[in-house]
Design an enzyme around this catalytic site. Sequence first.
Site, mmCIF file in Angstrom:
data_model
loop_
_atom_site.group_PDB
_atom_site.id
_atom_site.type_symbol
_atom_site.label_atom_id
_atom_site.label_comp_id
_atom_site.label_asym_id
_atom_site.label_seq_id
_atom_site.Cartn_x
_atom_site.Cartn_y
_atom_site.Cartn_z
ATOM 1 N NE ARG A 98 -4.586 -2.076 10.166
ATOM 2 C CZ ARG A 98 -5.300 -1.300 9.386
ATOM 3 N NH1 ARG A 98 -6.808 -1.589 9.799
ATOM 4 N NH2 ARG A 98 -4.980 -0.307 8.953
ATOM 5 N NE ARG A 113 -3.914 -2.167 0.487
ATOM 6 C CZ ARG A 113 -5.175 -2.721 1.088
ATOM 7 N NH1 ARG A 113 -5.492 -1.807 2.004
ATOM 8 N NH2 ARG A 113 -5.417 -3.827 0.965
ATOM 9 N NE ARG A 155 -6.225 2.590 12.174
ATOM 10 C CZ ARG A 155 -7.344 2.298 11.456
ATOM 11 N NH1 ARG A 155 -7.544 0.817 11.558
ATOM 12 N NH2 ARG A 155 -8.003 2.849 10.604
ATOM 13 C CG HIS A 156 -2.190 2.877 8.084
ATOM 14 N ND1 HIS A 156 -3.140 3.601 9.087
ATOM 15 C CD2 HIS A 156 -3.325 2.216 6.874
ATOM 16 C CE1 HIS A 156 -4.449 3.313 8.740
ATOM 17 N NE2 HIS A 156 -4.611 2.907 7.490
ATOM 18 C CD GLU A 211 -3.546 3.266 2.285
ATOM 19 O OE1 GLU A 211 -3.168 2.640 3.440
ATOM 20 O OE2 GLU A 211 -4.514 2.734 1.775
ATOM 21 C CB SER A 244 -12.334 -4.773 4.791
ATOM 22 O OG SER A 244 -13.115 -3.841 4.500
ATOM 23 C CD GLU A 269 -10.907 -2.072 8.274
ATOM 24 O OE1 GLU A 269 -11.389 -0.957 8.251
ATOM 25 O OE2 GLU A 269 -10.541 -2.667 7.511
HETATM 26 P P1 AMO Z 1 -8.703 -3.611 3.104
HETATM 27 O O1 AMO Z 1 -8.041 -2.519 2.253
HETATM 28 O O2 AMO Z 1 -9.754 -3.177 4.115
HETATM 29 O O3 AMO Z 1 -9.626 -4.640 2.076
HETATM 30 O O4 AMO Z 1 -7.647 -4.498 3.799
HETATM 31 C C1 AMO Z 1 -7.931 -5.681 4.458
HETATM 32 C C2 AMO Z 1 -7.376 -5.501 5.799
HETATM 33 O O5 AMO Z 1 -6.004 -5.534 5.664
HETATM 34 C C3 AMO Z 1 -5.448 -4.603 6.915
HETATM 35 N N1 AMO Z 1 -5.019 -3.647 6.335
HETATM 36 C C4 AMO Z 1 -3.468 -3.163 6.718
HETATM 37 N N2 AMO Z 1 -2.626 -3.611 7.551
HETATM 38 C C5 AMO Z 1 -1.508 -2.979 7.647
HETATM 39 N N3 AMO Z 1 -1.127 -1.839 7.248
HETATM 40 C C6 AMO Z 1 -2.018 -1.342 6.218
HETATM 41 N N4 AMO Z 1 -1.898 -0.157 5.386
HETATM 42 C C7 AMO Z 1 -3.168 -1.705 5.903
HETATM 43 N N5 AMO Z 1 -4.377 -1.623 5.129
HETATM 44 C C8 AMO Z 1 -5.167 -2.801 5.562
HETATM 45 C C9 AMO Z 1 -6.622 -4.604 7.649
HETATM 46 C C10 AMO Z 1 -7.887 -4.508 6.835
HETATM 47 O O6 AMO Z 1 -9.029 -5.116 7.522
HETATM 48 N N6 AMO Z 1 -9.941 -6.553 -0.713
HETATM 49 C C11 AMO Z 1 -10.190 -6.011 0.377
HETATM 50 C C12 AMO Z 1 -10.519 -7.513 1.144
HETATM 51 C C13 AMO Z 1 -11.602 -8.261 0.744
HETATM 52 O O7 AMO Z 1 -12.723 -7.376 0.366
HETATM 53 O O8 AMO Z 1 -11.645 -9.250 0.630
HETATM 54 C C14 AMO Z 1 -8.981 -5.380 0.964
HETATM 55 O O9 AMO Z 1 -7.924 -5.342 0.739
HETATM 56 O O10 AMO Z 1 -6.713 -5.287 8.671
HETATM 57 P P1 ATP Z 2 -8.188 -0.166 5.902
HETATM 58 O O1 ATP Z 2 -9.643 0.085 5.489
HETATM 59 O O2 ATP Z 2 -7.203 -0.395 4.732
HETATM 60 O O3 ATP Z 2 -7.965 -1.102 7.025
HETATM 61 P P2 ATP Z 2 -8.234 1.949 7.030
HETATM 62 O O4 ATP Z 2 -9.396 1.980 7.390
HETATM 63 O O5 ATP Z 2 -7.437 2.514 8.080
HETATM 64 O O6 ATP Z 2 -7.425 1.036 6.506
HETATM 65 P P3 ATP Z 2 -8.297 4.500 5.485
HETATM 66 O O7 ATP Z 2 -9.527 4.824 5.523
HETATM 67 O O8 ATP Z 2 -7.180 4.714 4.170
HETATM 68 O O9 ATP Z 2 -8.015 3.175 5.664
HETATM 69 O O10 ATP Z 2 -7.249 5.055 6.747
HETATM 70 C C1 ATP Z 2 -7.605 6.194 7.016
HETATM 71 C C2 ATP Z 2 -7.462 6.243 8.699
HETATM 72 O O11 ATP Z 2 -6.106 6.286 9.021
HETATM 73 C C3 ATP Z 2 -7.900 7.660 8.853
HETATM 74 O O12 ATP Z 2 -9.037 7.476 9.387
HETATM 75 C C4 ATP Z 2 -7.042 8.409 9.705
HETATM 76 O O13 ATP Z 2 -7.324 8.307 10.895
HETATM 77 C C5 ATP Z 2 -5.816 7.267 9.727
HETATM 78 N N1 ATP Z 2 -4.668 8.051 8.853
HETATM 79 C C6 ATP Z 2 -4.458 7.901 7.416
HETATM 80 N N2 ATP Z 2 -3.369 8.520 7.110
HETATM 81 C C7 ATP Z 2 -2.872 9.185 8.121
HETATM 82 C C8 ATP Z 2 -1.888 10.076 8.239
HETATM 83 N N3 ATP Z 2 -0.981 10.402 7.423
HETATM 84 N N4 ATP Z 2 -1.655 10.660 9.647
HETATM 85 C C9 ATP Z 2 -2.506 10.461 10.734
HETATM 86 N N5 ATP Z 2 -3.609 9.476 10.222
HETATM 87 C C10 ATP Z 2 -3.797 8.814 9.173
#
Ligand code: AMO
Ligand code: ATP
Length: 464
Positions: free
Chosen positions: A438, A236, A244-245, A238, A390, A387
């Site tokens: 996570r 990703r 958590r990312h 991002e 998803s 989360e």
């Molecule tokens: P999504 O983008 O929500 O869904 O990702 C699924 C799960 O992956 C984890 N996750 C992450 N963990 C660490 N760092 C990140 N940047 C990050 N982004 C996401 C979370 C999240 O719930 N294609 C869909 C899934 C599907 O519908 O089958 C998808 O990728 O735990």
């Molecule tokens: P996923 O659905 O992939 O698990 P997510 O729900 O965290 O991940 P995004 O909606 O892209 O996916 O993430 C947004 C959340 O993460 C935002 O609500 C925000 O709080 C936090 N976030 C994202 N980027 C930043 C950043 N650069 N600094 C602080 N918070 C951030």
Amino acid sequence: RLPRHKISDLTPEKDGQVVTLRARVHTLRAQGNKMVFINLRQRIDSVQALLTQEDGKVSKLMVKWAAGLGDESIVLVEGTVKKAPEEIKSATVGNVEIHINRIYLVAGLDGRLPFTIDDASRPELEQENSDVQYNRVLLDTRLNNRVVDLRTQTNQAVFRLQAAIGGFFRDYLESNGFMEIHSPKLQGAATESGASVFKVSYFKGGAFLAQSPQLAKQMAIAADFERVYEIGPVFRAEDSNTHRHLTEFIGLDLEMTIEEHYHEVMEMLDGLFKHLFKNLQEQHKKEIDTVRTQFPADEFTWKEETLKLTFAQAVDLLVEDGVDRAILDDINTENEKRLGRIVKKKYETDYFIIDKFPAELRPFYTMPDPEHPELSNSYDFFMRGEEILSGAQRIHDPTLLVEKMRGKGIEPESMKGYVDAFRMGCAPHGGGGIGLERVLMLFLKLNNIRRASLFPRDPKRLEP
Ligand code: AMO
Ligand code: ATP
């Protein structure tokens, strides 16, 4: 040659037996020039050993040499097991100590340790209150010196638990008729939306790193594999510098055909999580307890009967708690956490599911609710208010799929292979994606996803 022993096998019943061990010198303390105490360590186990002239088996020179062994050297030791005297009964496994007869250096250090394993093992709270007394080891320092950091008993336990989660995921799905697949990580087009993919050079052109196995796992269903799963890296791009990312994480993905209703997939996923929680708590108590000594946390709580809320019910709970309904078109990270606290208080669980998200919040491939097309047959799973999964039922009708793609500004021609899979006929299906790090972070309450990744990758870190 004597057989090698494990520290974890040394029990008081072995009193008097001669054993050989390969271990690290965890700490060492010399008492005059007659005696050396060495705390030996293997993974999450340690034992006290001593080298003394009084035993009549080692020379004065030997004692002197051993006293100079540095922390973290690897030694091979032959010694006699002794039931530990009452007064030193401690954290050592099985209350035994070893009287060393012979000791050899297997590998020494060619440099200074960035920090001691003891300093890196202090409970977080103790560290916070004691900057003066102890050398506090900051997360960045740990990650810069990850190999040494990983030697702490906590980290040995954390990564054994990580492996266990992958193992339980695989076992559960295999026993439910799923087949493992390996989808390509190099892609000609962005996989879900253009926003968050890494571009890499690819011969004369470019390619993208897969941001999810989404398209491939659906195509595997169109190819009649019926139930598939994958454990693999997800990329990703991002610039999210949060707790958590990660920019690269391990996705635990699955996809399956549906007979009647998308709840079949939700039930499968729910069964999977309960299998995971139950087996971690039953089979890995030792590792969990080890982590708790450094990261104190309440036990992860879940119920046989999982709490399932619709998105609308989740919003109502937040409104009841004082959140303004006007900002609840989506539930942001802060309100997700708040919801976690509300649910914990009201339903006494750290684990719950939300389904029926508004369609506009979900990716183009998500199946709308046939009765309420503004909603969708989608779900998120949560642990401690964050989360972890998803997923959704997917659109298998090519006409609807193309319409939804266009609605989100995606040109169907750019994903021709994917769209064609549905033109050739595909059964109703659904699935989900889980972030391994996570799950591990939240189960143990490590508070930062980097602690749950062996060599974490984030926007600021590509090394080590
Ligand atoms: P999504 O983008 O929500 O869904 O990702 C699924 C799960 O992956 C984890 N996750 C992450 N963990 C660490 N760092 C990140 N940047 C990050 N982004 C996401 C979370 C999240 O719930 N294609 C869909 C899934 C599907 O519908 O089958 C998808 O990728 O735990
Ligand atoms: P996923 O659905 O992939 O698990 P997510 O729900 O965290 O991940 P995004 O909606 O892209 O996916 O993430 C947004 C959340 O993460 C935002 O609500 C925000 O709080 C936090 N976030 C994202 N980027 C930043 C950043 N650069 N600094 C602080 N918070 C951030």
